[in-house]
Design an enzyme around this catalytic site. Sequence first.
Site, short mmCIF file in Angstrom:
data_model
loop_
_atom_site.label_atom_id
_atom_site.label_comp_id
_atom_site.label_asym_id
_atom_site.label_seq_id
_atom_site.Cartn_x
_atom_site.Cartn_y
_atom_site.Cartn_z
N LYS A 1 0.84 -1.20 0.00
CA LYS A 1 0.00 0.00 0.00
C LYS A 1 0.88 1.25 0.00
O LYS A 1 0.62 2.21 -0.73
CB LYS A 1 -0.93 -0.01 1.23
CG LYS A 1 -2.08 -1.01 1.08
CD LYS A 1 -2.85 -1.27 2.36
CE LYS A 1 -3.89 -2.38 2.13
NZ LYS A 1 -4.66 -2.77 3.30
N GLN B 1 -4.80 -1.37 9.55
CA GLN B 1 -4.72 -2.71 8.95
C GLN B 1 -5.29 -3.76 9.90
O GLN B 1 -4.95 -3.80 11.08
CB GLN B 1 -3.25 -3.03 8.60
CG GLN B 1 -3.04 -4.32 7.85
CD GLN B 1 -3.64 -4.32 6.44
OE1 GLN B 1 -3.71 -3.29 5.78
NE2 GLN B 1 -4.09 -5.48 5.99
N ASP C 1 -11.14 3.06 4.29
CA ASP C 1 -11.55 1.66 4.20
C ASP C 1 -13.07 1.52 4.16
O ASP C 1 -13.58 0.44 3.86
CB ASP C 1 -11.06 0.90 5.45
CG ASP C 1 -9.84 0.04 5.15
OD1 ASP C 1 -9.76 -0.50 4.04
OD2 ASP C 1 -8.99 -0.07 6.05
#
Length: 301
Positions: free
Chosen positions: A54, A98, A121
């Site tokens: 990422k 994460q 997200d």
Amino acid sequence: MNTHTLIDGKAAAARVLVQVRKDVDRLREQAIQPALAVILVGGDPASQVYVRNKILRAEEVGIRSVEHRLTTDTSTEQLLNLIASLNADRSIHGILLQLPLPAHIDELRALQAIDPDKDVDGFHSENVGGLSQGRAVLAPCTPSGCLYLLEQTCGDLRGKHAVVIGRSNIVGKPMAALLLQADCSVTVLHSRSPNPQALCRQADIVIAAVGRPRLIDASWLKPGAVVIDVGINRIDDDGRSRLVGDVDFDSALTQVAAITPVPGGVGPMTIAFLMKNTVTAALNQHQAQRSQSEAVCHSIY
Ligand code: GUN
């Protein structure tokens, strides 16, 4: 012989990223530098690889990234403090926490602590709710990437019967919401669904997101189905470690019109849509700040 299309997620992701790069350049012309904060708690090996990818991708498209690596013994309070400071930092537009987190951390509290405007997200309940209401919100990256691949492969999705296998918060549920928004008829199958094969055989579109290696074979598929395989499972194949999806690829090829490979299918799309969401978040925050300062100007005159 059955002819089928391999859906190339790498090429599709590259196309999305070209557009993201252009959007970043346009923002920079207005002195806005999109920035993404990535938080990794603990040493989960797969998460470390995802986070590294990422950050690399962010650099490639001109997004500034800030990495926060916290040790496994980090408390929920310490994590919440970090999130609060990133929420308050106007130079940060996106916050990615994460998952999975170490078991002692309150995952829901941590996700809910992220400012919904920075929630790239799409996991905050404000964005989850907005998605199910059909509002323009930051939507989860993997299902957004799957929808993009489906639109590129099938064109108009209206009226198609889509079967989503798996009901996770990260993929299955938001995938179903996005497909509904695209006017599909949607069935969600899960571990308690009786006779899932028979239901799945009715599908024009199959999204496999269960995390069970090669569960779905030709017997689950109607001829001409389009299959998106979200699974990434590491298996031991005669002493060799390799990645396979939730779909038995070779078996499925005998039935499908189109299918994503693993790797090289959905994986690259998740990161591409994370970059897209970060740019969207930067743009939204800048516009909100501008209209706030305009409102202040009006109020003092
Ligand atoms: N872990 C696995 N997939 C994801 C994802 O899309 N976002 C985050 N934050 N963690 C994940």
